[in-house]
Design a protein around this motif. Sequence first.
Motif, short mmCIF file in Angstrom:
data_model
loop_
_atom_site.label_atom_id
_atom_site.label_comp_id
_atom_site.label_asym_id
_atom_site.label_seq_id
_atom_site.Cartn_x
_atom_site.Cartn_y
_atom_site.Cartn_z
N UNK A 92 -11.78 -23.94 -18.88
CA UNK A 92 -13.06 -24.72 -19.29
C UNK A 92 -14.09 -24.51 -18.41
N UNK A 93 -13.63 -23.48 -17.18
CA UNK A 93 -14.79 -23.18 -16.33
C UNK A 93 -14.66 -24.18 -14.98
N UNK A 94 -13.69 -25.06 -15.08
CA UNK A 94 -13.59 -25.99 -13.95
C UNK A 94 -12.40 -25.15 -12.78
N UNK A 95 -12.51 -25.76 -11.67
CA UNK A 95 -11.56 -25.00 -10.79
C UNK A 95 -10.08 -25.69 -11.18
N UNK A 96 -8.97 -24.83 -10.80
CA UNK A 96 -7.63 -25.53 -11.17
C UNK A 96 -6.88 -24.83 -10.12
N UNK A 97 -5.77 -25.16 -9.84
CA UNK A 97 -4.64 -24.76 -8.85
C UNK A 97 -3.78 -23.87 -9.74
N UNK A 98 -3.77 -22.67 -9.29
CA UNK A 98 -2.80 -21.80 -9.98
C UNK A 98 -2.12 -21.00 -9.03
N UNK A 99 -1.32 -19.83 -9.52
CA UNK A 99 -0.21 -19.24 -8.58
C UNK A 99 0.12 -17.96 -9.01
N UNK A 100 0.80 -17.14 -8.28
CA UNK A 100 1.35 -15.92 -8.87
C UNK A 100 2.65 -15.72 -7.88
N UNK A 101 3.48 -14.72 -8.09
CA UNK A 101 4.48 -14.60 -7.41
C UNK A 101 4.37 -12.74 -6.74
N UNK A 102 4.81 -12.85 -5.75
CA UNK A 102 4.92 -11.66 -5.05
C UNK A 102 6.50 -11.33 -5.10
N UNK A 103 7.07 -10.36 -5.53
CA UNK A 103 8.54 -9.94 -5.38
C UNK A 103 9.10 -9.52 -4.12
#
Length: 337
Positions: A69-80
């Motif tokens: 929705x264009x608002x900040x969210x806390x996300x993530x990704x993984x490094x193998x």
Amino acid sequence: MRFVIAPDSFKGSASAREVAQAIAEGLKAALPDAVCDLVPMADGGEGTVDALVAATGGRIVSVRVTGPLGEPVDAFFGVLGDGKTAVIEMAAAAGLHLVPPEKRNPMVTTTYGVGELMRAALDAGCRRLIIGIGGSATNDGGAGMAQALGVRLLDEKGDEIGFGGGALERLARLDLSDFDRRIWEAEILVACDVTNPLTGPNGASAVYGPQKGATPEMVRQLDANLRHYAAVLRRDLGVEVETVAGAGAAGGLGAGLLAFCRAQLRRGVELVIHAVRLPERCKSRFGHHGRRAFGFSDEFRQSPARRRASGEALRQTRHCFGGAIEGRGGALPRMGH
């Protein structure tokens, strides 16, 4: 005796990592000398980052990005564990679960945060990106992702269009002057288990738009906008994506990844099997698979069947654990032991 434990998650009950640990505890209780190799699995959807990080000794990276929705969210990704491969779940930045039911509107939701996750992975030194594209709240053809990577989507006056599938109606041309070309130096692999084209009765808008909040009129408009978008991609990039199988995945994010990132679409579980080196790790006598429930679709589509194939190639004894058997369960004996 050595065991390879390669379960999927028991959705709603336990993660793949937790299932693997539970099976290992049971084996060790019965066979104290058992050596257990835990290989949490996934099919490219929810839980893929956690499973691959756990299976390879990697790490989770938290990132604040732009939400659907264009608002900040806390996300993530993984490094193998190799330090060079990143695994991203697009739903972490643009998933349907991030949008309250009353605000679901694919005319305005964006994949911008997905592009931000990709840039963060590049900044972390990763040059191989595995991207799972299930569970989206969007229908923008990956336009937001492209914007985050530096592509300017311009209208007839040369102004940038806004976010969402509705804004694509105004798209006149593309400007890649500021595009992050590190993407073209990386290998982009997309975990995609659907074959929908971008447009038409089996396309992104018609099939998946309603569950994201689209009314029948919105579906018609979104489909027309994606058709227009595909025409601009064809003209400005020389890339045909409209009819490609899988281009309609995640509201057309598959098309955007193909067009802008030169990505490859692959079956999700096959990417996971390769990433965790399952065939190499299965050089033991016994293999254990797990799933919350087994049903007829598992016989030919889901990850237990594909892990069965890995076991057969190595003449491995296989055991399946499931919380339930659904539907035509009588077909399941053909999957293993």
